[in-house]
Design a protein around this motif. Sequence first.
Motif, short mmCIF file in Angstrom:
data_model
loop_
_atom_site.label_atom_id
_atom_site.label_comp_id
_atom_site.label_asym_id
_atom_site.label_seq_id
_atom_site.Cartn_x
_atom_site.Cartn_y
_atom_site.Cartn_z
N GLY A 94 2.97 4.71 7.74
CA GLY A 94 3.11 3.82 6.68
C GLY A 94 4.23 3.14 6.46
O GLY A 94 5.21 4.36 6.73
N GLY A 113 3.57 2.39 1.76
CA GLY A 113 3.03 2.88 2.63
C GLY A 113 2.94 4.80 2.97
O GLY A 113 1.78 5.09 3.90
N VAL A 154 -0.23 1.07 7.27
CA VAL A 154 -0.97 0.58 5.92
C VAL A 154 1.21 0.45 5.05
O VAL A 154 1.94 1.09 5.44
CB VAL A 154 -0.94 2.11 5.01
CG1 VAL A 154 -1.30 2.37 4.16
CG2 VAL A 154 -2.11 2.84 5.92
N VAL A 155 0.94 -0.83 4.09
CA VAL A 155 2.48 -1.03 3.87
C VAL A 155 1.83 -1.66 2.23
O VAL A 155 1.30 -2.30 1.64
CB VAL A 155 2.55 -1.63 4.74
CG1 VAL A 155 1.74 -3.13 4.67
CG2 VAL A 155 3.71 -2.46 4.26
#
Length: 381
Positions: free
Chosen positions: A7, A12, A101-102
């Motif tokens: 993340g 994220g 993940v962002v």
Amino acid sequence: MRLHVIGLGGAGGRIADRLAADHGDDRFLHGCNAFDTDAAALDALRSLDESRRYRFGDAADGSGLDGDLHAGRRLGDAHASELGRVMDDENPSAAEAFVIVVGLGGGAGAGAAPALAEELSRFYDVSVYAVGALPTPAESAASEVDPVRGSATEPAEREPRRPLAEKNAARTLDALSDRCAAVFPFDNDAWLRPGETLVDARDRLNGVVADRIAALFGAGESSDRESTPQQVLDASDVARAVGDDGEIAAVGHATQAVEPPESGSRFGLGLFGSDEPAEVDTGEAVSAIETTIRKAARGKSTVEVPDGRADRTLLVVGGPPAWLNRQAIADGRRWLAEETGSDAILSGDAPEPDGEGVFAVVLRSGIDEPARVREIRESIA
């Protein structure tokens, strides 16, 4: 599939933290980290222990970048190798895929994501995917400073005025498409309920994203040795379904609660070859599978799928083995091929002996550009 999730940035990091909270004990989650320039945002995470959280970028003074994508890019280029080394304690070489993940409209996470994706691709011969949260129109309207043209104190230098979050998202989508095997956008706006703000919905939406990641990449990863899938889903199946050209992909997911078999073996209805089929009504099993497949295909996906069409499609059906009717799954696969127009449908099953419902995951890649993605891309046209 052994998955390592990273993340990046505030959004994220929160999603990675929720993934660790809800699925930290699941076999598929091989590693999970959160990286950010904002010390307070990292401290607010509750499920990732301190060794899995890391602040990078001393020049950022620990307070975040306030959406400055260019500063984020510079920090990403300078610190990508450093972030890769931070992950070493979790044995990333054993991962079968990486997911970054962002929040695509931010500064630190969106800025660093392309460099980290490139770093991971350079060292590991596995796919790198990106899951990116799209900014809502409300977010974009609230932040209209373009770091290329001026600052909040110099409005005269902004010509034309463009929403900062959308411009960041457009540039980051392009950069990640060049460096990742596929990009999974999550359309926050489409998932908001009437009258709901993103702040109100944040926890719920983080849970949706975490569950979709787990549903796709964790399918079939049961710890029960007796629940071996007939059609095993592995990293190569996902890789074939999404391709490797950085295309946009969407994930649909649906579940339906079912009653456990009253007696007999848990390997029923011919799928696992039991001589003592569990007492599950065939009609009910067929109906449950058909319903979940259709809901996963036609329900709300992570991002809009125009006309439901896709170049490539992957179907996973799971649940208690006694409910996994082989013929119903085959019929659902044929229906999905017609629904999506895909030339070939990859599929797998995910038996869960202790599961309380039947579920279906529909992954579509090579889709036409969703309207929200088109709006965002036009912000830099």
